[in-house]
Design a protein around this motif. Structure first.
Motif, mmCIF file in Angstrom:
data_model
loop_
_atom_site.group_PDB
_atom_site.id
_atom_site.type_symbol
_atom_site.label_atom_id
_atom_site.label_comp_id
_atom_site.label_asym_id
_atom_site.label_seq_id
_atom_site.Cartn_x
_atom_site.Cartn_y
_atom_site.Cartn_z
ATOM 1 N N SER A 179 4.746 -34.491 39.315
ATOM 2 C CA SER A 179 5.198 -35.318 38.205
ATOM 3 C C SER A 179 4.594 -36.715 38.300
ATOM 4 O O SER A 179 4.455 -37.268 39.394
ATOM 5 C CB SER A 179 6.726 -35.413 38.184
ATOM 6 N N VAL A 180 4.240 -37.268 37.148
ATOM 7 C CA VAL A 180 3.588 -38.579 37.073
ATOM 8 C C VAL A 180 4.280 -39.412 36.005
ATOM 9 O O VAL A 180 4.606 -38.902 34.931
ATOM 10 C CB VAL A 180 2.092 -38.439 36.710
ATOM 11 N N ILE A 237 3.627 -42.974 33.808
ATOM 12 C CA ILE A 237 2.566 -43.917 33.464
ATOM 13 C C ILE A 237 3.109 -44.984 32.515
ATOM 14 O O ILE A 237 3.642 -44.650 31.443
ATOM 15 C CB ILE A 237 1.372 -43.196 32.805
ATOM 16 N N ALA A 269 1.377 -45.964 28.470
ATOM 17 C CA ALA A 269 0.893 -44.585 28.296
ATOM 18 C C ALA A 269 0.223 -44.327 26.952
ATOM 19 O O ALA A 269 -0.424 -43.291 26.786
ATOM 20 C CB ALA A 269 2.055 -43.603 28.485
ATOM 21 N N PHE A 282 -2.852 -39.848 31.049
ATOM 22 C CA PHE A 282 -1.776 -38.950 30.636
ATOM 23 C C PHE A 282 -2.336 -37.563 30.328
ATOM 24 O O PHE A 282 -1.857 -36.542 30.832
ATOM 25 C CB PHE A 282 -1.083 -39.534 29.404
ATOM 26 N N TYR A 319 -3.884 -35.708 33.606
ATOM 27 C CA TYR A 319 -2.891 -35.148 34.521
ATOM 28 C C TYR A 319 -2.140 -33.976 33.893
ATOM 29 O O TYR A 319 -1.843 -32.982 34.563
ATOM 30 C CB TYR A 319 -1.895 -36.226 34.963
ATOM 31 N N LYS A 320 -1.854 -34.095 32.605
ATOM 32 C CA LYS A 320 -1.158 -33.008 31.908
ATOM 33 C C LYS A 320 -2.018 -31.748 31.882
ATOM 34 O O LYS A 320 -1.524 -30.633 32.093
ATOM 35 C CB LYS A 320 -0.801 -33.439 30.491
ATOM 36 N N VAL A 368 4.124 -34.986 32.987
ATOM 37 C CA VAL A 368 3.785 -36.393 32.771
ATOM 38 C C VAL A 368 4.763 -37.020 31.789
ATOM 39 O O VAL A 368 5.046 -36.465 30.731
ATOM 40 C CB VAL A 368 2.342 -36.549 32.236
ATOM 41 N N ARG A 369 5.275 -38.167 32.179
ATOM 42 C CA ARG A 369 6.137 -38.966 31.310
ATOM 43 C C ARG A 369 5.586 -40.378 31.253
ATOM 44 O O ARG A 369 4.737 -40.747 32.069
ATOM 45 C CB ARG A 369 7.565 -39.010 31.872
ATOM 46 N N GLY A 370 6.058 -41.164 30.302
ATOM 47 C CA GLY A 370 5.511 -42.502 30.214
ATOM 48 C C GLY A 370 6.359 -43.472 29.433
ATOM 49 O O GLY A 370 7.413 -43.117 28.878
ATOM 50 N N CYS A 405 9.785 -38.964 39.442
ATOM 51 C CA CYS A 405 8.331 -38.793 39.400
ATOM 52 C C CYS A 405 7.723 -39.133 40.762
ATOM 53 O O CYS A 405 8.045 -40.166 41.349
ATOM 54 C CB CYS A 405 7.717 -39.677 38.319
#
Length: 340
Positions: free
Chosen positions: A20-21, A23, A26, A35, A38-39, A45-47, A76
């Motif tokens: 999980s990341v 940003i 984003a 984003f 990584y996805k 991925v969230r941001g 994350c």
């Protein structure tokens, strides 16, 4: 995005893909590219950005008020801060609130949320505009009344390194060169607007050093820096293998803007005086513009930067030549209707 792979490290190792990341920034140029990369690699991925994008799990917020988005970052593994005041025209207080104090807020959120790694996207602007040829990561950062964007970037690095030294969280700092490519506001969209208006000016006869790095190459470098153990606690310069001049780079914008000849060239002292006047008028009229003295200083940089450390420790190797990167950029500008 198809067939996306992690770049290989110095010894052929593949950086671990985080589960999980999170940003910040984003929706920005670098943030959205990270984003998507990584996805595509399978990470969750969230941001956060100034404007929400629910489809991509990006909430609204800013670095000065972390209480509005901190919950979204919980759990994350990797926290990447790309958010900052991306301007050479802001006031000192804005740089301090966002690019310095805001970075400390990001660290607090990352630590409280259980992140294992914190990556700060800084800039070679932290070195200022007068530095030696092939400046490396040991060069001092800029201080003083001028070049506020660079001063703020250097100050943000201090905040991050202090956190790492205190053992709060493992941190890595990346200093990109001049990042361009499809979607770049700083090095495609804004200079093109100036070229179209006939106000794109270059100090020192256009001989200032420009250090282009294509967005895809930057993503490779960031992923190596974020995923390899040997990058913890270090600063890395990420740019192309060779620099160019401002005249060479921005002559493309002049041509794209439908103009013949070359951008206006002025002595540095005259360019600074002229943009100082324009900047003050724009402030009075509340006009947002990047025509500032600090822009002229940036266009007058005296040296290239060294990427030897990133090559040696990370295996970083830029692949996209300037010719190819500009070709892709022009293609995007045409497809998006910004040039015909």
């Amino acid at each position: 995005m198809t067939d996306v792979k992690m770049p290989l490290g110095t010894d052929g190792q593949t950086p671990r893909i985080p589960k999980s990341v999170f940003i910040t920034g984003a929706n920005g140029f670098i943030g959205r590219a990270l984003f998507n990369r990584y996805k595509a690699l399978g990470a969750q991925v969230r941001g956060m950005d100034l404007c929400a994008d629910r489809e991509h799990d990006i909430v609204a917020g800013d670095l000065t008020q972390p209480q509005h988005w901190a919950e979204h970052a919980k759990g994350c593994e990797l926290f990447i801060n790309t958010a900052a005041v991306v301007s050479l025209a802001a006031r000192w207080q804005r740089y301090r609130e966002v690019s310095v104090q805001g970075v400390r807020h990001c660290l607090d959120v990352a630590i409280a949320g259980g992140a294992e790694r914190f990556v700060q996207i800084s800039s070679i602007a932290a070195l200022g505009w007068q530095y030696p040829e092939l400046a490396d990561e040991t060069c001092d950062v800029v201080i003083g009344e001028q070049y506020r964007y660079g001063v703020a970037k250097g100050a943000s690095e201090h905040v991050v390194l202090a956190s790492h030294a205190a053992g709060e969280i493992d941190c890595t700092i990346v200093r990109p060169g001049d990042v361009y490519g499809p979607g770049s506001r700083a090095w495609l969209i804004e200079p093109l607007k100036m070229a179209k208006a006939g106000i794109l000016m270059l100090p020192k006869g256009g001989t200032g050093i420009f250090t282009p790095v294509y967005i895809d190459d930057l993503l490779d470098g960031i992923m190596l820096a974020a995923g390899l153990d040997q990058a913890r606690g270090h600063i890395f310069h990420l740019s192309s293998a060779s620099p160019t001049t401002c005249m060479t780079f921005f002559s493309n914008h002049w041509r794209w803007g439908g103009r013949s000849g070359a951008p206006l060239r002025l002595p540095l002292f005259l360019a600074v005086a002229l943009t100082q006047f324009v900047w003050r008028v724009n402030q009075l009229l509340k006009i947002n513009s990047e025509i500032t003295p600090d822009t002229m200083y940036m266009f007058s940089r005296t040296g290239d930067i060294s990427i030897a450390k990133a090559q040696r420790m990370l295996g970083y190797q830029p692949k996209v030549s300037l010719t190819e990167g500009l070709r892709r950029s022009e293609e995007w500008l045409r497809a998006s209707g910004q040039i015909t």
